[in-house]
Motif scaffolding. Structure first.
Motif, PDB file in Angstrom:
ATOM      1  N   LYS A  77       0.819  -1.209   0.000  1.00  0.00           N
ATOM      2  CA  LYS A  77       0.000   0.000   0.000  1.00  0.00           C
ATOM      3  C   LYS A  77       0.854   1.261   0.000  1.00  0.00           C
ATOM      4  CE  LYS A  77      -4.009   1.833   2.539  1.00  0.00           C
ATOM      5  NZ  LYS A  77      -4.930   1.549   3.668  1.00  0.00           N
ATOM      6  N   ARG A  78       1.988   1.216   0.702  1.00  0.00           N
ATOM      7  CA  ARG A  78       2.859   2.388   0.821  1.00  0.00           C
ATOM      8  C   ARG A  78       4.241   2.074   0.249  1.00  0.00           C
ATOM      9  NH1 ARG A  78       1.568   6.620   4.176  1.00  0.00           N
ATOM     10  NH2 ARG A  78       3.312   7.540   3.024  1.00  0.00           N
ATOM     11  N   ARG A  79       4.299   1.955  -1.073  1.00  0.00           N
ATOM     12  CA  ARG A  79       5.565   1.657  -1.727  1.00  0.00           C
ATOM     13  C   ARG A  79       6.531   2.830  -1.667  1.00  0.00           C
ATOM     14  NH1 ARG A  79       5.258  -3.129  -4.443  1.00  0.00           N
ATOM     15  NH2 ARG A  79       3.163  -3.949  -4.861  1.00  0.00           N
ATOM     16  N   ASP A  80       6.025   4.004  -1.250  1.00  0.00           N
ATOM     17  CA  ASP A  80       6.881   5.177  -1.127  1.00  0.00           C
ATOM     18  C   ASP A  80       7.719   5.148   0.150  1.00  0.00           C
ATOM     19  OD1 ASP A  80       4.244   5.457   0.122  1.00  0.00           O
ATOM     20  OD2 ASP A  80       4.944   7.446   0.754  1.00  0.00           O
ATOM     21  N   LEU A  81       7.405   4.242   1.069  1.00  0.00           N
ATOM     22  CA  LEU A  81       8.120   4.171   2.338  1.00  0.00           C
ATOM     23  C   LEU A  81       9.119   3.018   2.323  1.00  0.00           C
ATOM     24  CD1 LEU A  81       5.193   4.740   4.873  1.00  0.00           C
ATOM     25  CD2 LEU A  81       6.947   6.391   4.177  1.00  0.00           C
ATOM     26  N   ALA A  82      10.299   3.268   2.873  1.00  0.00           N
ATOM     27  CA  ALA A  82      11.339   2.241   2.965  1.00  0.00           C
ATOM     28  C   ALA A  82      11.261   1.600   4.351  1.00  0.00           C
ATOM     29  CB  ALA A  82      12.711   2.850   2.727  1.00  0.00           C
ATOM     30  N   PHE A  83      10.483   0.531   4.455  1.00  0.00           N
ATOM     31  CA  PHE A  83      10.344  -0.159   5.729  1.00  0.00           C
ATOM     32  C   PHE A  83      11.592  -0.990   6.022  1.00  0.00           C
ATOM     33  CE2 PHE A  83       5.917   0.569   4.495  1.00  0.00           C
ATOM     34  CZ  PHE A  83       5.393   1.069   5.684  1.00  0.00           C
ATOM     35  N   ASP A  84      11.953  -1.038   7.296  1.00  0.00           N
ATOM     36  CA  ASP A  84      13.111  -1.817   7.713  1.00  0.00           C
ATOM     37  C   ASP A  84      12.758  -3.269   7.981  1.00  0.00           C
ATOM     38  OD1 ASP A  84      15.313   0.286   8.037  1.00  0.00           O
ATOM     39  OD2 ASP A  84      13.669   1.172   9.184  1.00  0.00           O
ATOM     40  N   ALA A  85      11.516  -3.522   8.342  1.00  0.00           N
ATOM     41  CA  ALA A  85      11.101  -4.888   8.655  1.00  0.00           C
ATOM     42  C   ALA A  85       9.580  -4.957   8.638  1.00  0.00           C
ATOM     43  CB  ALA A  85      11.634  -5.314  10.027  1.00  0.00           C
ATOM     44  N   GLU A  86       9.054  -6.201   8.579  1.00  0.00           N
ATOM     45  CA  GLU A  86       7.609  -6.422   8.650  1.00  0.00           C
ATOM     46  C   GLU A  86       7.280  -7.155   9.940  1.00  0.00           C
ATOM     47  OE1 GLU A  86       4.377  -8.857   6.019  1.00  0.00           O
ATOM     48  OE2 GLU A  86       5.398  -7.169   5.073  1.00  0.00           O
ATOM     49  N   LEU A  87       6.217  -6.752  10.576  1.00  0.00           N
ATOM     50  CA  LEU A  87       5.775  -7.402  11.803  1.00  0.00           C
ATOM     51  C   LEU A  87       5.251  -8.797  11.480  1.00  0.00           C
ATOM     52  CD1 LEU A  87       3.842  -4.347  13.294  1.00  0.00           C
ATOM     53  CD2 LEU A  87       6.082  -5.196  14.056  1.00  0.00           C
ATOM     54  N   GLY A  88       5.719  -9.779  12.242  1.00  0.00           N
ATOM     55  CA  GLY A  88       5.309 -11.151  12.007  1.00  0.00           C
ATOM     56  C   GLY A  88       4.711 -11.782  13.239  1.00  0.00           C
ATOM     57  N   ASP A  89       4.923 -13.077  13.393  1.00  0.00           N
ATOM     58  CA  ASP A  89       4.325 -13.807  14.512  1.00  0.00           C
ATOM     59  C   ASP A  89       5.126 -13.677  15.802  1.00  0.00           C
ATOM     60  OD1 ASP A  89       2.105 -14.908  13.078  1.00  0.00           O
ATOM     61  OD2 ASP A  89       3.515 -16.248  12.077  1.00  0.00           O
ATOM     62  N   ALA A  91       7.926 -11.091  18.139  1.00  0.00           N
ATOM     63  CA  ALA A  91       8.449  -9.746  18.296  1.00  0.00           C
ATOM     64  C   ALA A  91       9.903  -9.673  17.845  1.00  0.00           C
ATOM     65  CB  ALA A  91       8.340  -9.306  19.760  1.00  0.00           C
ATOM     66  N   ASP A  92      10.347  -8.497  17.495  1.00  0.00           N
ATOM     67  CA  ASP A  92      11.744  -8.272  17.143  1.00  0.00           C
ATOM     68  C   ASP A  92      12.637  -8.745  18.289  1.00  0.00           C
ATOM     69  OD1 ASP A  92      14.337  -6.859  16.897  1.00  0.00           O
ATOM     70  OD2 ASP A  92      13.368  -5.845  15.229  1.00  0.00           O
ATOM     71  N   PRO A  93      13.721  -9.468  17.996  1.00  0.00           N
ATOM     72  CA  PRO A  93      14.623  -9.920  19.068  1.00  0.00           C
ATOM     73  C   PRO A  93      15.138  -8.783  19.956  1.00  0.00           C
ATOM     74  CG  PRO A  93      15.150 -11.045  17.025  1.00  0.00           C
ATOM     75  CD  PRO A  93      14.132  -9.997  16.680  1.00  0.00           C
ATOM     76  N   GLU A  94      15.212  -7.564  19.398  1.00  0.00           N
ATOM     77  CA  GLU A  94      15.664  -6.427  20.202  1.00  0.00           C
ATOM     78  C   GLU A  94      14.643  -6.048  21.273  1.00  0.00           C
ATOM     79  OE1 GLU A  94      17.019  -3.074  17.948  1.00  0.00           O
ATOM     80  OE2 GLU A  94      18.053  -4.315  16.472  1.00  0.00           O
TER      81      GLU A  94
END
Length: 211
Positions: A77-89, A91-94
């Motif tokens: 939907k927002r190809r104009d944004l450079a996402f760093d990651a996608e939320l999945g099942d 949480a981020d290890p950090e």
């Protein structure tokens, strides 16, 4: 939106090392930036679903070092944004031990990712639980809001989101995970916060899944 005024809310989760997760960003005014900066360092910016994306670019420009996370469906939907990651099942290890999450898949409107901030024992919902002030609505808008279960005595899952779950069984598993969290408080983008007995509130809100 469709003639309705939708007051909305962002939230900030503070992690160890004064790192901040900005959840569902709202318009970034100078006063809001000062208030957020006083809490710590904006390190992560997350959209909880594909509907809550309008102000992501402003926050990313202001905090270019922060990691930007997309929920399922938002990259397209927002190809104009450079996402760093996608939320999945998971949480981020950090965020290990500090933030948990679960995607509510199988909804035709959007896949919302529900968050849990462990230290404050707070669950965060964007659109899956809502409430409107009936005094702010008149005419056909009041009727539509009532039919959509938006003006009851406490926040509920709107009727349109209930109908959009194509498989109730698939929705029960993530809600069981939400109910496993030791929740005290519930923050919602479109309702007043619930500050006590949050787990019982979430259980009531999703009781329809078992009906």
């Amino acid at each position: 939106m469709a003639g309705f005024r939708y007051p909305t809310r962002a939230a900030v989760m503070r992690l160890s090392g004064n790192r901040l997760v900005v959840w569902s960003p709202v318009a970034l005014s100078p006063a809001l930036r000062v208030a957020v900066d006083a809490l710590g360092t904006v390190s992560y910016i997350v959209a909880p679903n594909s509907l809550h994306h309008l102000f992501l670019a402003d926050w990313k420009r202001t905090y270019p070092a922060a990691r930007l996370y997309a929920p399922p469906g938002l990259r397209e939907k927002r190809r104009d944004l450079a996402f760093d990651a996608e939320l999945g099942d998971e949480a981020d290890p950090e965020w290990a031990g500090e933030v948990d999450l679960v995607p509510m898949r199988g909804n035709l409107i959007t896949t919302e990712v529900v968050f849990f901030h462990a230290k404050s024992r707070t669950v965060l919902f964007a659109d899956l639980i809502q409430q409107m002030d009936p005094g702010s609505l008149t005419g056909w808008r009041a009727l539509v809001a009532r039919l959509d279960l938006l003006t009851g005595p406490e926040p509920k899952v709107p009727r349109k989101f209930r109908l959009a779950f194509i498989n109730r069984q698939s929705a029960r598993k993530p809600i069981e995970r939400v109910l496993s969290w030791p929740t005290d408080k519930v923050i919602m983008a479109h309702a007043d916060p619930v500050l006590h007995d949050g787990r019982a509130f979430v259980e009531r809100a999703f009781r329809w899944l078992s009906d």
